[in-house]
Structures are given as C-alpha cells and as structure tokens.
Design a protein around this motif. Structure first.
Motif, short mmCIF file in Angstrom:
data_model
loop_
_atom_site.label_atom_id
_atom_site.label_comp_id
_atom_site.label_asym_id
_atom_site.label_seq_id
_atom_site.Cartn_x
_atom_site.Cartn_y
_atom_site.Cartn_z
N CYS A 25 40.89 65.50 18.61
CA CYS A 25 41.90 64.79 18.36
C CYS A 25 41.22 65.13 16.79
O CYS A 25 40.76 65.38 16.10
N LYS A 26 42.55 64.33 16.07
CA LYS A 26 42.56 64.78 14.91
C LYS A 26 41.62 63.64 14.09
O LYS A 26 40.77 63.04 14.61
N PRO A 27 40.62 63.93 13.04
CA PRO A 27 39.54 62.98 12.37
C PRO A 27 39.80 61.46 11.61
O PRO A 27 38.85 61.08 12.64
N LEU A 28 41.22 61.16 11.83
CA LEU A 28 41.77 60.11 11.55
C LEU A 28 41.55 59.20 12.90
O LEU A 28 41.15 58.33 13.23
N GLU A 29 42.07 60.03 14.40
CA GLU A 29 42.00 59.48 15.32
C GLU A 29 40.31 59.54 15.89
O GLU A 29 40.50 58.72 16.22
N VAL A 30 40.06 59.99 15.84
CA VAL A 30 38.59 59.99 16.05
C VAL A 30 37.73 58.73 15.00
O VAL A 30 36.78 57.68 15.60
N GLU A 31 37.69 58.30 13.69
CA GLU A 31 37.10 58.21 13.25
C GLU A 31 38.09 56.21 13.82
O GLU A 31 37.03 55.41 14.12
N ALA A 32 38.65 55.65 14.07
CA ALA A 32 40.03 54.71 14.57
C ALA A 32 38.95 54.63 16.36
O ALA A 32 38.84 53.94 15.99
N ILE A 33 38.67 55.42 16.79
CA ILE A 33 38.68 55.42 17.73
C ILE A 33 36.98 54.78 17.86
O ILE A 33 36.02 53.61 18.66
#
Length: 64
Positions: A25-33
């Motif tokens: 995943c992209k870093p922003l997606e990981v942060e959101a998760i």
C-alpha cells in the motif's frame, strides 16, 4: 527446553498476509488504515471498560 521449542516455532512462522499487504500500500493508505484501527481499538476498549464498571457496580449493589 519446552519454552525454547515454543519460542523457535513462533520465530520460524512465515510473515502474516496483513504485513505483506501493508508494504504494498501507499504510505498515506497505511496511515489511514492505522488511524482507523487505532480509533476502533480505542472505542472497543472504552466500551469494554464501561461494561466492566457497570457490571462491578451492579454486583456491588446486589451483594450489599
């Protein structure tokens, strides 16, 4: 000896699919998760503590 065997078995386990998915995943997606997971865990923990407090209060009132 038994403890060492259990420790080695856990250490030799393959990585879980969740960890592999996180790297793709992209870093922003990981942060959101992670943020969603943290909020969910906080809500569930708060709910659990309230339920325990209510149960203790009701049991205290029952046996007094």
């Amino acid at each position: 000896m038994f403890y060492i065997q259990l420790k080695d078995r856990r250490w030799n386990k393959p990585e879980s699919p969740v960890n592999k998915a996180a790297f793709t995943c992209k870093p922003l997606e990981v942060e959101a998760i992670n943020e969603k997971s943290s909020k969910f865990a906080l809500i569930k923990t708060t709910e659990y503590i309230r339920n325990i407090q209510q149960a203790c209060y009701l049991e205290f009132r029952l046996f007094c």
